[in-house]
Each structure stands twice: as structure tokens, then as C-alpha cells.
Enzyme design. Sequence first.
Site, PDB file in Angstrom:
ATOM      1  N   LYS A 107       0.819  -1.210   0.000  1.00 43.83           N
ATOM      2  CA  LYS A 107       0.000   0.000   0.000  1.00 43.83           C
ATOM      3  C   LYS A 107       0.862   1.274   0.000  1.00 43.83           C
ATOM      4  O   LYS A 107       0.441   2.312  -0.489  1.00 43.83           O
ATOM      5  CB  LYS A 107      -0.922   0.027   1.223  1.00 43.83           C
ATOM      6  CG  LYS A 107      -1.804  -1.196   1.426  1.00 43.83           C
ATOM      7  CD  LYS A 107      -2.873  -1.319   0.358  1.00 43.83           C
ATOM      8  CE  LYS A 107      -4.020  -2.226   0.763  1.00 43.83           C
ATOM      9  NZ  LYS A 107      -3.697  -3.641   0.790  1.00 43.83           N
TER      10      LYS A 107
HETATM   11  C1  LIG Z   1      -4.443  -4.774   0.367  1.00 43.77           C
HETATM   12  C2  LIG Z   1      -3.703  -6.061   0.309  1.00 43.77           C
HETATM   13  C3  LIG Z   1      -4.051  -7.043  -0.618  1.00 43.77           C
HETATM   14  C4  LIG Z   1      -5.215  -6.891  -1.566  1.00 43.77           C
HETATM   15  O1  LIG Z   1      -4.968  -5.899  -2.529  1.00 43.77           O
HETATM   16  P1  LIG Z   1      -6.192  -5.294  -3.366  1.00 43.77           P
HETATM   17  O2  LIG Z   1      -5.585  -4.192  -4.159  1.00 43.77           O
HETATM   18  O3  LIG Z   1      -7.159  -4.789  -2.340  1.00 43.77           O
HETATM   19  O4  LIG Z   1      -6.749  -6.381  -4.169  1.00 43.77           O
HETATM   20  C5  LIG Z   1      -3.293  -8.203  -0.658  1.00 43.77           C
HETATM   21  N1  LIG Z   1      -2.273  -8.401   0.187  1.00 43.77           N
HETATM   22  C6  LIG Z   1      -1.916  -7.474   1.111  1.00 43.77           C
HETATM   23  C7  LIG Z   1      -0.798  -7.765   2.035  1.00 43.77           C
HETATM   24  C8  LIG Z   1      -2.610  -6.272   1.195  1.00 43.77           C
HETATM   25  O5  LIG Z   1      -2.260  -5.352   2.103  1.00 43.77           O
END
Ligand SMILES: *Cc1c(COP(=O)(O)O)cnc(C)c1O
Length: 489
Positions: A107
Site C-alpha cells: 500500500k
Molecule cells: C491490500 C492487500 C491485498 C489486496 O490488494 P487489493 O488491491 O485490495 O486487491 C493483498 N495483500 C496485502 C498484504 C494487502 O495489504
Amino acid sequence: MYESTRGNASGYTGKRAIALGMVPGGGLFVPMEIPRFDWEELKGKTYRELALRLLRLFLPDFESEVLDRAVGVYRKGVFDNMNPAPLKEAGADGVLELWHGPTAAFKDMALQVLPHLLTASLSDEPHREVLILTATSGDTGKAALEGFCNVDGTQIVVFYPHGGVSAVQERQMTTTEGQNAHVIAVEGNFDECQTAVKKIFSSDSMRRRLQEKNMTFSSANSINWGRLLPQIAYYYWAYLQAVEQGKVKPGETLNVVVPTGNFGNILAGYYAKEMGLPIARLICASNKNKVLTDFFATGVYDSQRPFYLTISPSMDILISSNFERFLYEMSGRDAEKIQAWYNDLATKGVFQVDAQTLERSRDIMYAGWADEDEVLKEIQERYAQQGYVFDPHTAVAAKVYGDYRRKTGDFRYTIIVSTASPFKFAGNVYRGITGKAPEDEWEALEELSRLTGWEIPRGLRGLTTRSERPLTLCRPEEIGSVLARLFGL
Ligand SMILES: *Cc1c(COP(=O)(O)O)cnc(C)c1O
């Protein structure tokens, strides 16, 4: 220019789309045209230069100083290295490590950039302060709190499902320092948090009350285009590294596997493919909350099912917001269909797409899922055979990829997108590798590091000694009144 997936907005600038976060009245902003972006022209560029070109292409209305500053976050100090997204090896597979930022999850790749885009977007709007509401399944919350920490003119409120995130994730959020930060635990699951937050966004009366206070809403979730756009860059970056490492010949296609929740990450991969990046197949990996796998099998999106808390909590999602953007493209940009399907989802919890939309979707994507034991087994085997330590989310992807190969015989070079450091979920990773439960989650961090020789990421050190904020707990339907109390609305 940007338009709504539901036909109720068109011709919006990048600034307006990002400032609003989501289309008032419902729908998500999508680019009216998907431009071509040639990977060969990016050879020899740094990540920062690549990202800058990408942002310029989609955000021509932004001042170039703003975009320069935005991509300036891709540097050592914010990220562990000059290369924020290194492509590593696990056996014959590539692993794109996206967790070298401040909060040890992918993120950060976008949430470090978003505050720059958002504050610039708001300078044209007649409001003094922006209130950023964020529902989190664990990782977005902390990454948003870091990204917006003490950013002038912003207040940020994060809602997370109480008991639905890992111990490390929760502690990361509750030890946040920013003066402008608010962290609220919600008695409910992620979908309930996200639905309640979306309801606030589309509430006219809330918007009016905010305006009276000289404030406006925006979102740090991947419903915001400004959050999604920076993610396209690392797919190009992955391809350039694969060519450089001799894994593919220039122009040769590769596959990408993405551990998926809200569908933001894999959607960025889809845009990259549409823009001309040689991706053969996008593989969408889910945990036990396998609503997407079932969709690709049947054409029915059915959120009416039990919600499981898993060891990959950031993927515990039954309403994948960004899937709406994907279906918009797959339906041939048919806003009427999207409107009808998402009305059905809101009222009945389920919708079914037409045969052609399903067929197009399947041409581009393969979907599969992994249950909890399979994830632990994947972590164990990959470590034993390849010496690589997978976090549970990335292990879901690795497992689904194995199934894909067996089923299709497609042995093309494949990149597994790694979304979190294994230390963020140290207890379960330790359990996967050793078969034993650790003393506690904090002990597990140290033990996992001793066992594997991998270093604990900066952002996860010393979490137990930092002071915590007092817990604020509410029910999903109380989110509005919590906001009213916090900001005197
Ligand atoms: C947010 C997240 C996901 C999912 O990603 P999306 O973009 O919501 O599909 C997968 N793995 C981790 C560790 C995340 O933080």
C-alpha cells in the site's frame, strides 16, 4: 479526462476525480481513454522517472512541480532502497517485492504518493480542509496514516474491523503519532466498514454539514483514482527487470499472479496490459473468501455467503470495489449494465453478468483460491525448497499459481506479486515454516528473523514499546455520529 462507471459523470479532470475520490451519487472514476505506454522507451530509466512519465500521461492537468514532488517519495530513506520494487527469485518464479516502504506492505507504493496528488487537487476547490475516510482490512490504514501524517489541510480517519486484523497491523495503527490522525475500531467485518464508509461518502446531508465547516470528503481507498494510478508503474518496472535479468526476451510475454482483495492491485496490472505491456495472463488469487473465483467460474457475483477471518486478513473481502471498474471495461463500457448490476448487488447482494462480459473477463484473467492449510503448506514448501519466505497473502498467490500451471500447462515465466513482508504476519509464517505456534506475535518476529536470517523491516521494530492510543470502538451504523463528534458536525 475521467468518467463514471455508472454514466452519471463525464469530462472530469484528474484533479476533480482525485479530489472527489468517488463519483457523488455512486460509481467510480475511470479514464475515458486508456493511452498506450511503451515499455521500451523506459529502458534505463529509474523507478522515479518511470512513475513520473506515467503520472504525466494520466494527469496532464497537474503542475509539473507537483508530479516531481509526488514521485520524489521513491527514494532511499522512505523506501529501503533506490529500487522500491525489486524483482527477486523463488525457484523459477519471479517475486516482485512491493513491501520495502515504511509500513512493510504494498500500500505504501501508492499511499506515499496520494497525499501530494490530493492536496494539489484540492487547491482548486473552495475548501480549507479535507477529511479523508478510510476503511481498512489492515494494511491500507497504517499506510494512509503514514502517508498523510501531519500533512497540512488534511484530517484522516481510519476504520478497521475489530478483531479482523493481525496483531502487528493493529499495533501499527494504534501507535500512530500524527496530530491529524484518528483510528477507530468497528464491531463488524471489513465489508461492513467499507459499506458504512461508502454510505457516508454518498450522503448529501453529510457533505452539506462538512461544507458548513469548510471541509470536504475524500478517500484514501483504492476507489480513489489517485491511489490506483501509481500502482500501474510497478508492473512496467517488473517487466523491465525481467528483461534485464534475462527471464524474458524483449517483447516476450509473461504472466502475473496477484493476491487479491479489493481488486485494486490486479486492476492496475490490467491497465498496464491494456496500455501495451506484454502480459499474457493475469492470475487473480483469493483466499477462502473466494467470491471472485466463483464469479469467473459462473458469471455470478454473489456476496451473500459466510465471511471468513483468515490468516491473510487483507484479502478478507466479499465486495471488491474495483471489480466495478474491470466489469465496466469487460462490458464494453456499458454504464447501464453496470448500474443495473450494482443496484442488484446493493439490494440483493448478488448479480449476474451476460455471457459476453464473462467470456472477455476469462480471456484476460484466470482466478483461483487457496484454503488455510494450503497456504501454510505453501509457506513451508517454498521455504524448504527455495529458501524464500512468503507472507500468507503472497503464499495464496503462489499456491494458486501452482494450480494454474498444472491445469493449463502454461510454463511461461511468471511473476508473483508480493504484497507484504512476512514479518507483518510473523506468527502464522513461523507456524507455516516450523509447524509450531510461537510464544506470541511479538516473539514470533524475533524468532522468524533468527530462523531465516531475514531482517525485521524498520517499520515493525519497537512496536511493543511505543505508546498506544486509547481504543475507540463503534458499530458500523455509528460511524456518522463518531465523525460528527470528532469534527463538531
Ligand atoms: C491490500 C492487500 C491485498 C489486496 O490488494 P487489493 O488491491 O485490495 O486487491 C493483498 N495483500 C496485502 C498484504 C494487502 O495489504
